[in-house]
Design a protein around this motif. Sequence first.
Motif, PDB file in Angstrom:
ATOM      1  N   ARG A 156       1.969   2.095 -11.554  1.00  0.00           N
ATOM      2  CA  ARG A 156       2.450   2.569 -10.245  1.00  0.00           C
ATOM      3  C   ARG A 156       3.119   3.939 -10.380  1.00  0.00           C
ATOM      4  N   ASN A 178       5.847   6.468   1.765  1.00  0.00           N
ATOM      5  CA  ASN A 178       6.838   5.455   1.405  1.00  0.00           C
ATOM      6  C   ASN A 178       7.104   4.544   2.590  1.00  0.00           C
ATOM      7  N   SER A 179       7.121   3.212   2.286  1.00  0.00           N
ATOM      8  CA  SER A 179       7.395   2.257   3.353  1.00  0.00           C
ATOM      9  C   SER A 179       8.892   2.027   3.440  1.00  0.00           C
ATOM     10  N   THR A 204       1.157  -6.480  -5.590  1.00  0.00           N
ATOM     11  CA  THR A 204       2.063  -6.361  -4.451  1.00  0.00           C
ATOM     12  C   THR A 204       3.496  -6.142  -4.918  1.00  0.00           C
ATOM     13  N   PHE A 223       1.913  -1.772  -4.980  1.00  0.00           N
ATOM     14  CA  PHE A 223       0.560  -1.388  -4.591  1.00  0.00           C
ATOM     15  C   PHE A 223       0.157  -2.083  -3.294  1.00  0.00           C
ATOM     16  N   GLU A 224      -0.759  -1.487  -2.573  1.00  0.00           N
ATOM     17  CA  GLU A 224      -1.476  -2.179  -1.510  1.00  0.00           C
ATOM     18  C   GLU A 224      -2.702  -2.836  -2.135  1.00  0.00           C
ATOM     19  N   VAL A 225      -2.912  -4.093  -1.858  1.00  0.00           N
ATOM     20  CA  VAL A 225      -4.056  -4.808  -2.434  1.00  0.00           C
ATOM     21  C   VAL A 225      -5.291  -4.507  -1.591  1.00  0.00           C
ATOM     22  N   ALA A 226      -6.236  -3.790  -2.193  1.00  0.00           N
ATOM     23  CA  ALA A 226      -7.459  -3.435  -1.488  1.00  0.00           C
ATOM     24  C   ALA A 226      -8.493  -4.551  -1.543  1.00  0.00           C
ATOM     25  N   PRO A 245       0.300   3.511  -2.085  1.00  0.00           N
ATOM     26  CA  PRO A 245       0.500   3.970  -0.698  1.00  0.00           C
ATOM     27  C   PRO A 245       0.656   5.477  -0.633  1.00  0.00           C
ATOM     28  N   THR A 246       0.155   6.054   0.448  1.00  0.00           N
ATOM     29  CA  THR A 246       0.255   7.499   0.615  1.00  0.00           C
ATOM     30  C   THR A 246       1.585   7.916   1.214  1.00  0.00           C
ATOM     31  N   GLY A 285      -5.929  -2.236  -6.552  1.00  0.00           N
ATOM     32  CA  GLY A 285      -4.697  -1.852  -5.879  1.00  0.00           C
ATOM     33  C   GLY A 285      -4.706  -0.380  -5.541  1.00  0.00           C
ATOM     34  N   ARG A 286      -4.091  -0.043  -4.410  1.00  0.00           N
ATOM     35  CA  ARG A 286      -4.004   1.352  -3.984  1.00  0.00           C
ATOM     36  C   ARG A 286      -2.546   1.768  -3.876  1.00  0.00           C
TER      37      ARG A 286
END
Length: 263
Positions: A132, A262-263, A187, A191-194, A259-260, A256-257
């Motif tokens: 990550r 920050n959440s 997760t 990561f976002e799980v693609a 994120p572009t 996994g991606r």
Amino acid sequence: MTPSSSTLRAADQITYLDQAAASYPGRRYKQQLLAALDLCPGHVVLDVGCGPGTDLPALAAAVGDGGAVIGIDHDPAMLKQAQHRSTTHPQVTVRSGDAHALPLDDASIDRARTDRVLQHLADPRQALAELRRVVRPGGLVALAEPDWDTLAIDAPDSATSRGYTRYIVSDVVRNADIGRQLGRLLTDAGFEVASIEATVAMFHDYQAANDILRMPAVVQRAWQSGALDENTARAWLTSLTNGPFLAAFTFFTAIGRVPTTNS
């Protein structure tokens, strides 16, 4: 000159990895993993636990002359073989390193992969945290792991088949059921799980299965440790070679991606 025991062990491990990669299940999931990485010319791609460099040439071909491939492993024998196999691919660099502390800058990688590596690590969560850290926003990580707790081998003595699987899970593979955990681990690492895919690696031929499972060697370790009775285990092995054969386990791949935003 007689090879040292460590050299022989390294050669045996390289042979094992090559056989696994060349098997039908190995070829199939590796092709799927390569496609899922969505590699483009110019990408910088990381192979963590690259082993003898089995997949480095394919990665190099995908990123082209303008890209870069970095293979990292902690084993000197594996690194030597990986360097040898990559001599015709100048965009490949092989480096010594630890998956738990990657020798790379933050957000310096477009794509990364681990292939049957997390099952052996002391701390898979730390390895994913490192991925990550080094993968750029929008970048992809591909993970591939078996779930050895799903291993099933048909034999008249089903109790010993179950005992064999239990021994692998408890004593042979450090993180034996990590395949099913990949989505959760991605997760938790941010990561976002693609995608998550599960396939069954099935063998109808004893020798093909033995190239992956190494059943005589594992069974010997099991009876030497007291996990299986020696006479019963020997009879079980004999039964596997004397009749119809079937073995299967579940193999997981996850993408996994980063994120572009920050959440």
